[in-house]
Write a protein that holds these residues in place. Sequence first.
Motif, PDB file in Angstrom:
ATOM      1  N   GLY A  83      27.433  56.926  61.651  1.00 17.39           N
ATOM      2  CA  GLY A  83      26.953  57.670  62.824  1.00 17.39           C
ATOM      3  C   GLY A  83      26.030  58.821  62.471  1.00 17.39           C
ATOM      4  N   TRP A  84      25.933  59.143  61.179  1.00 16.95           N
ATOM      5  CA  TRP A  84      25.130  60.296  60.742  1.00 16.95           C
ATOM      6  C   TRP A  84      23.773  59.844  60.229  1.00 16.95           C
ATOM      7  CZ3 TRP A  84      27.172  65.424  60.741  1.00 16.95           C
ATOM      8  CH2 TRP A  84      28.504  65.495  61.162  1.00 16.95           C
ATOM      9  N   THR A  85      22.802  60.692  60.427  1.00 15.02           N
ATOM     10  CA  THR A  85      21.422  60.390  60.014  1.00 15.02           C
ATOM     11  C   THR A  85      20.978  61.410  58.976  1.00 15.02           C
ATOM     12  OG1 THR A  85      20.988  59.631  62.248  1.00 15.02           O
ATOM     13  CG2 THR A  85      19.053  60.109  60.892  1.00 15.02           C
ATOM     14  N   HIS A  86      20.214  60.979  57.972  1.00 15.29           N
ATOM     15  CA  HIS A  86      19.691  61.905  56.972  1.00 15.29           C
ATOM     16  C   HIS A  86      18.433  62.580  57.512  1.00 15.29           C
ATOM     17  CE1 HIS A  86      17.640  62.816  52.961  1.00 15.29           C
ATOM     18  NE2 HIS A  86      18.644  63.663  53.094  1.00 15.29           N
ATOM     19  N   GLU A  87      18.371  63.891  57.357  1.00  9.76           N
ATOM     20  CA  GLU A  87      17.170  64.678  57.691  1.00  9.76           C
ATOM     21  C   GLU A  87      16.517  65.055  56.362  1.00  9.76           C
ATOM     22  OE1 GLU A  87      17.097  64.877  61.766  1.00  9.76           O
ATOM     23  OE2 GLU A  87      15.839  66.157  60.532  1.00  9.76           O
ATOM     24  N   PRO A  88      15.542  64.293  55.890  1.00 13.85           N
ATOM     25  CA  PRO A  88      14.991  64.560  54.547  1.00 13.85           C
ATOM     26  C   PRO A  88      14.394  65.958  54.388  1.00 13.85           C
ATOM     27  CG  PRO A  88      13.849  62.691  55.619  1.00 13.85           C
ATOM     28  CD  PRO A  88      14.927  63.128  56.543  1.00 13.85           C
ATOM     29  N   LYS A  89      13.791  66.489  55.472  1.00 11.49           N
ATOM     30  CA  LYS A  89      13.143  67.818  55.359  1.00 11.49           C
ATOM     31  C   LYS A  89      14.145  68.896  54.937  1.00 11.49           C
ATOM     32  CE  LYS A  89      11.206  68.086  59.481  1.00 11.49           C
ATOM     33  NZ  LYS A  89      11.299  66.656  59.945  1.00 11.49           N
TER      34      LYS A  89
ATOM     35  N   ILE B 143      22.498  66.084  56.934  1.00 11.10           N
ATOM     36  CA  ILE B 143      22.893  64.942  57.766  1.00 11.10           C
ATOM     37  C   ILE B 143      23.193  65.470  59.163  1.00 11.10           C
ATOM     38  CG2 ILE B 143      23.703  63.396  55.934  1.00 11.10           C
ATOM     39  CD1 ILE B 143      26.574  64.329  56.558  1.00 11.10           C
ATOM     40  N   THR B 144      22.828  64.679  60.162  1.00 12.23           N
ATOM     41  CA  THR B 144      23.013  65.119  61.550  1.00 12.23           C
ATOM     42  C   THR B 144      23.690  64.010  62.354  1.00 12.23           C
ATOM     43  OG1 THR B 144      20.891  64.209  62.244  1.00 12.23           O
ATOM     44  CG2 THR B 144      20.901  66.501  61.520  1.00 12.23           C
ATOM     45  N   ARG B 145      24.406  64.451  63.372  1.00 11.98           N
ATOM     46  CA  ARG B 145      25.006  63.501  64.299  1.00 11.98           C
ATOM     47  C   ARG B 145      25.133  64.160  65.663  1.00 11.98           C
ATOM     48  NH1 ARG B 145      30.584  59.794  64.450  1.00 11.98           N
ATOM     49  NH2 ARG B 145      30.262  59.332  66.642  1.00 11.98           N
ATOM     50  N   GLN B 146      24.937  63.340  66.735  1.00  5.44           N
ATOM     51  CA  GLN B 146      25.134  63.839  68.089  1.00  5.44           C
ATOM     52  C   GLN B 146      26.460  63.267  68.612  1.00  5.44           C
ATOM     53  OE1 GLN B 146      22.878  62.784  72.061  1.00  5.44           O
ATOM     54  NE2 GLN B 146      22.156  64.755  71.278  1.00  5.44           N
ATOM     55  N   PHE B 147      27.260  64.118  69.228  1.00  2.85           N
ATOM     56  CA  PHE B 147      28.543  63.729  69.813  1.00  2.85           C
ATOM     57  C   PHE B 147      28.460  63.941  71.318  1.00  2.85           C
ATOM     58  CE2 PHE B 147      30.859  63.465  65.822  1.00  2.85           C
ATOM     59  CZ  PHE B 147      30.092  64.269  64.989  1.00  2.85           C
ATOM     60  N   LYS B 148      28.929  62.943  72.078  1.00  2.00           N
ATOM     61  CA  LYS B 148      28.935  63.059  73.537  1.00  2.00           C
ATOM     62  C   LYS B 148      30.382  62.960  74.017  1.00  2.00           C
ATOM     63  CE  LYS B 148      24.480  61.810  75.423  1.00  2.00           C
ATOM     64  NZ  LYS B 148      23.594  60.670  75.056  1.00  2.00           N
ATOM     65  N   PHE B 149      30.770  63.861  74.915  1.00  2.00           N
ATOM     66  CA  PHE B 149      32.130  63.887  75.447  1.00  2.00           C
ATOM     67  C   PHE B 149      32.108  63.730  76.967  1.00  2.00           C
ATOM     68  CE2 PHE B 149      34.090  64.951  71.475  1.00  2.00           C
ATOM     69  CZ  PHE B 149      33.077  65.566  70.761  1.00  2.00           C
ATOM     70  N   ASP B 150      33.290  63.615  77.575  1.00  2.00           N
ATOM     71  CA  ASP B 150      33.330  63.390  79.031  1.00  2.00           C
ATOM     72  C   ASP B 150      32.801  64.591  79.801  1.00  2.00           C
ATOM     73  OD1 ASP B 150      36.467  61.511  78.893  1.00  2.00           O
ATOM     74  OD2 ASP B 150      34.363  60.929  78.587  1.00  2.00           O
ATOM     75  N   ASP B 151      33.060  65.802  79.262  1.00  2.00           N
ATOM     76  CA  ASP B 151      32.643  67.006  79.991  1.00  2.00           C
ATOM     77  C   ASP B 151      32.559  68.166  79.006  1.00  2.00           C
ATOM     78  OD1 ASP B 151      35.994  66.988  81.362  1.00  2.00           O
ATOM     79  OD2 ASP B 151      35.270  67.784  79.447  1.00  2.00           O
TER      80      ASP B 151
END
Length: 95
Positions: free
Chosen positions: A19-25, A29-37
């Motif tokens: 679920g994580w993405t590498h940010e080479p700059k 590593i980054t990830r977006q989390f979405k919740f119900d509220d």
Amino acid sequence: MVQKLDDAQRDALLARFPGWTHEPKRDAITRQFKFDDFAQAFGFMASVAIIAEKMDHHPEWSNVYNRVDILLTTHDADGLSERDAKLAEAIEALL
Ligand code: HBI
């Protein structure tokens, strides 16, 4: 100076946590989390905050309503370190 992950170690980390993405700059590593509220999102942030404080390793993050964006990198290493892997693992365990 904290030891930076080499390419193989970084690729292994990304393979472990798809679920994580590498940010080479930033070598982060980054990830977006979405919740119900918002309440769910903030509860997640509170849990991460406690873990981060225990680890003395803190995320760079932002929250918009039910979304939490997290970036992990090690300032002392100017890139990814084992600390980021451990924090990512602890964050994933909350889900
Ligand atoms: N968090 N992401 C991150 N990177 C660091 O280098 C770092 C941290 N939290 C605390 C911390 N370093 C302290 O060990 C140093 O500021 C002394």
